[in-house]
Each structure stands twice: as C-alpha cells, then as structure tokens.
Design an enzyme around this catalytic site. Structure first.
Site, PDB file in Angstrom:
ATOM      1  N   TYR A 144       0.894  -1.115   0.035  1.00  0.00           N
ATOM      2  CA  TYR A 144      -0.045  -0.048  -0.088  1.00  0.00           C
ATOM      3  C   TYR A 144       0.707   1.221  -0.108  1.00  0.00           C
ATOM      4  CZ  TYR A 144       0.996   0.966   4.909  1.00  0.00           C
ATOM      5  OH  TYR A 144       1.401   1.407   6.097  1.00  0.00           O
ATOM      6  N   LYS A 187       6.444  -1.777   1.746  1.00  0.00           N
ATOM      7  CA  LYS A 187       5.399  -1.172   2.580  1.00  0.00           C
ATOM      8  C   LYS A 187       3.937  -2.168   2.263  1.00  0.00           C
ATOM      9  CE  LYS A 187       3.217   3.519   3.325  1.00  0.00           C
ATOM     10  NZ  LYS A 187       3.488   3.485   4.793  1.00  0.00           N
ATOM     11  N   GLU A 192      12.892   2.648  13.355  1.00  0.00           N
ATOM     12  CA  GLU A 192      11.901   3.826  13.156  1.00  0.00           C
ATOM     13  C   GLU A 192      10.848   3.764  14.121  1.00  0.00           C
ATOM     14  OE1 GLU A 192      10.273   2.986   9.294  1.00  0.00           O
ATOM     15  OE2 GLU A 192      10.215   1.099   9.606  1.00  0.00           O
ATOM     16  N   LEU A 202      11.379   1.471   6.728  1.00  0.00           N
ATOM     17  CA  LEU A 202      10.386   2.002   5.556  1.00  0.00           C
ATOM     18  C   LEU A 202      11.313   3.310   4.897  1.00  0.00           C
ATOM     19  CD1 LEU A 202       7.912   1.424   3.789  1.00  0.00           C
ATOM     20  CD2 LEU A 202       7.275   3.524   4.772  1.00  0.00           C
TER      21      LEU A 202
HETATM   22  N1  PDD Z   1       2.966   5.293   7.364  1.00  0.00           N
HETATM   23  N2  PDD Z   1       7.714   3.974   8.580  1.00  0.00           N
HETATM   24  C1  PDD Z   1       6.596   3.330   8.743  1.00  0.00           C
HETATM   25  C2  PDD Z   1       6.772   1.943   9.449  1.00  0.00           C
HETATM   26  C3  PDD Z   1       5.499   3.692   8.345  1.00  0.00           C
HETATM   27  O1  PDD Z   1       4.147   3.120   8.556  1.00  0.00           O
HETATM   28  C4  PDD Z   1       5.602   5.030   7.698  1.00  0.00           C
HETATM   29  C5  PDD Z   1       4.335   5.875   7.320  1.00  0.00           C
HETATM   30  C6  PDD Z   1       6.721   5.896   7.498  1.00  0.00           C
HETATM   31  C7  PDD Z   1       6.789   7.252   7.039  1.00  0.00           C
HETATM   32  O2  PDD Z   1       6.581   6.894   5.661  1.00  0.00           O
HETATM   33  P1  PDD Z   1       6.261   8.416   4.721  1.00  0.00           P
HETATM   34  O3  PDD Z   1       6.967   9.372   5.140  1.00  0.00           O
HETATM   35  O4  PDD Z   1       6.460   7.917   3.271  1.00  0.00           O
HETATM   36  O5  PDD Z   1       4.752   8.522   5.150  1.00  0.00           O
HETATM   37  C8  PDD Z   1       7.755   5.268   8.137  1.00  0.00           C
HETATM   38  C9  PDD Z   1       1.699   5.589   6.691  1.00  0.00           C
HETATM   39  C10 PDD Z   1       1.489   7.075   6.768  1.00  0.00           C
HETATM   40  C11 PDD Z   1       0.728   4.747   7.040  1.00  0.00           C
HETATM   41  O6  PDD Z   1       0.863   3.531   7.332  1.00  0.00           O
HETATM   42  O7  PDD Z   1      -0.580   5.209   7.326  1.00  0.00           O
END
Ligand code: PDD
Length: 281
Positions: free
Chosen positions: A32, A146, A178, A202
């Site tokens: 996703y 993801k 993270e 991620l």
């Molecule tokens: N999640 N690390 C993890 C485990 C995450 O789930 C997310 C973001 C990020 C940050 O990635 P980005 O800057 O590309 O949003 C890092 C999204 C927002 C979610 O699962 O809803």
C-alpha cells in the site's frame, strides 16, 4: 458518501466489494501507499509511485497500472471527493484465488484506492511535542516493503496508546530503527541522525524531504542508527510521516527529552517544511 476506486471503476464506498478469497484478506498478501494531498495537489506523488513499484517488486507482484494511469486515477479520485486537503490510500493485492500459500497463476491483482479528509495534526503536538515509548521491533526482515501486514505495527502503536503516548520507537539489536508508523530521528550535537535506508526501515517520502531540507539549511545529517542509550541522551527526537509531517518527541518512556520542549532544530526544520508545502512540488 465518498467515491472509491476499485479495479478500474469509481464507485460509492458502500458499493465497493472484494471477494472473501482475495489474498489481501486471507493472507495479507498486498502492499500500500499513503499520499497526502494539499489544496487538491498530490504531495511528492512521483516518490510514492516509485516506492509502490519497489514494494510490488519486493513481493513479486505485477503493477496493475502504469505511473501515468495511477496519476490520472488519483487526480480524478481527489477531484471527485472535493479536492482540498486529503489523504489518499492505495492498495494492491495479488488478487482473488483459492487459498494457497503458493502464488496463483494468471490472476489479476486487486487495485483499490480511497481518499479521506486529511485532518491537521493537533496544535499541541507541535507546541508541546508528543510522547513516545521504546519497544522491541518485533516486525519481519523486510520493513523496506510497505506491506499491508501491519499487525506488529498495530500492536506496537496500541501499546504506545495504552501507555498514554502517541508513538512507539522500535529497538532492534540495541539500535533504533524507526517508529511504528513513522521514521525517527535523534539530534545529537547539532547533527540529525536517522537509520540508513536498508531492509530494517521504510524509505519514508517525508524522511527524504527532511534530509533535503536539512541539506539546504546546512544542518549536518548522519544516516546512521542511534543506540538506545544515545536516543535517551539525545538533544531532540523527531518522528516523520506523510500524514503527521515532522513532530517533536518531548517525552520518552515518561522522561523529558532534554528540556522537555520542542527543540530549536525541529523548529527550524518545521518552518522549512511548511514553506516547502506552501510552494507545492
Ligand atoms: N505510514 N515507517 C513506517 C513503518 C510507516 O508506516 C510510515 C508511514 C513511515 C513514514 O513514511 P512516509 O513519510 O512515506 O509516510 C515510516 C503511513 C502514513 C501509514 O501507514 O499510514
């Protein structure tokens, strides 16, 4: 009722149906993306579509749409749902097939997208900062993908919520990887430390922008994971994600981070981030 996109069509959300044999439902076999939209404009869409392809490649799944098809569809979806500030969610699963661990042949992936209003981050998350707890990183070995299999992330974020905190910072082999739904940073002696882009984290789109903005302001960056002790001694701690932007963590495991207030480097970075957002990209 919102319009959603499912397998080539826009339909009302309550009309969207997926088979119980969808591998996303039975096996969590899908990937996703979450893309913020400001004033009707998708933020850093190219980076999100690139990462979607990276995730699909990582799980050997075919991309059902080209980048330009994704872009056109997402722009239409945003328009149909009233433009403004939104959060677009895309999901691709391996499709509908009798349950079997082995991949099915000649099956169309399921492509789904929805868009919801993007709620502004509560003002006190920025004025006071948020609380975080440290927890063991119980996730799998391919966190650069993801994947929709978010049970560990969900358990950890719930653990944070139960402890009165907003995020869980994950520790693997003594080092911070993270957050449960964010990338994480420790600021030590004026330098921004964040874990390198490898299979343990991620590759966040917001992380990429944070590093670009830091470079533009000559703030030194080290893509190096910090130890749990370095994290506890850090001058500032931040987390970042597409929907929450960059937030200061001012309490860690119930103890104030430095003075317990959002730090000076976060303030500088956040103001650069807000300027960048205003300009669009
Ligand atoms: N999640 N690390 C993890 C485990 C995450 O789930 C997310 C973001 C990020 C940050 O990635 P980005 O800057 O590309 O949003 C890092 C999204 C927002 C979610 O699962 O809803």
């Amino acid at each position: 009722m919102n319009d959603v996109f499912l397998n080539g069509e826009f339909i009302k959300a309550d009309q969207a149906k997926v088979s119980v044999f969808d591998r996303g439902f039975l096996l969590g076999d899908g990937v996703y993306e979450v893309i913020p939209v400001y004033a009707g404009h998708c933020f850093r869409l190219e980076g999100h579509l690139k990462r979607l392809q990276h995730s699909l490649d990582g799980v050997r799944m075919r991309n059902p749409l080209s980048d330009s098809q994704w872009q056109t569809m997402i722009e239409q979806l945003v328009e149909r749902n009233g433009a403004g500030d939104q959060s677009v969610y895309l999901q691709v699963t391996r499709g509908v097939a009798p349950r079997d661990h082995v991949f099915p042949e000649n099956v169309e992936p399921t492509a789904f997208a929805m868009s919801n209003p993007l709620h502004a981050v509560p003002a006190d998350y920025k004025s006071k900062g948020i609380a975080a707890i440290t927890v063991p990183d119980i996730r799998w070995q391919n966190c650069h993908i993801k994947a929709i299999t978010l049970l560990p992330n969900s358990l950890l974020k719930q653990q944070a919520q139960d402890a009165g905190a907003q995020e869980a910072l994950l520790i693997r082999d003594g080092y911070m990887t993270e957050g449960s739904a964010s990338n994480a940073y420790a600021i030590i002696d004026g330098k921004i430390y964040t874990a390198p882009k490898d299979e343990k984290v991620l590759p966040g789109i917001t992380r990429e922008l944070v590093l670009e903005l830091a470079a533009s302001a000559n703030i030194p960056v080290k893509e190096q994971a910090v130890s749990e002790q370095q994290l506890r001694d850090a001058d500032e701690i931040w987390v970042s994600s597409s929907t929450k932007e960059v937030l200061p963590v001012t309490m860690l495991d119930g103890v104030a981070v430095s003075s317990g207030n959002p730090g000076a480097i976060w303030k500088q970075l956040d103001s650069l981030y807000q300027q960048y957002k205003q300009q669009g990209d």
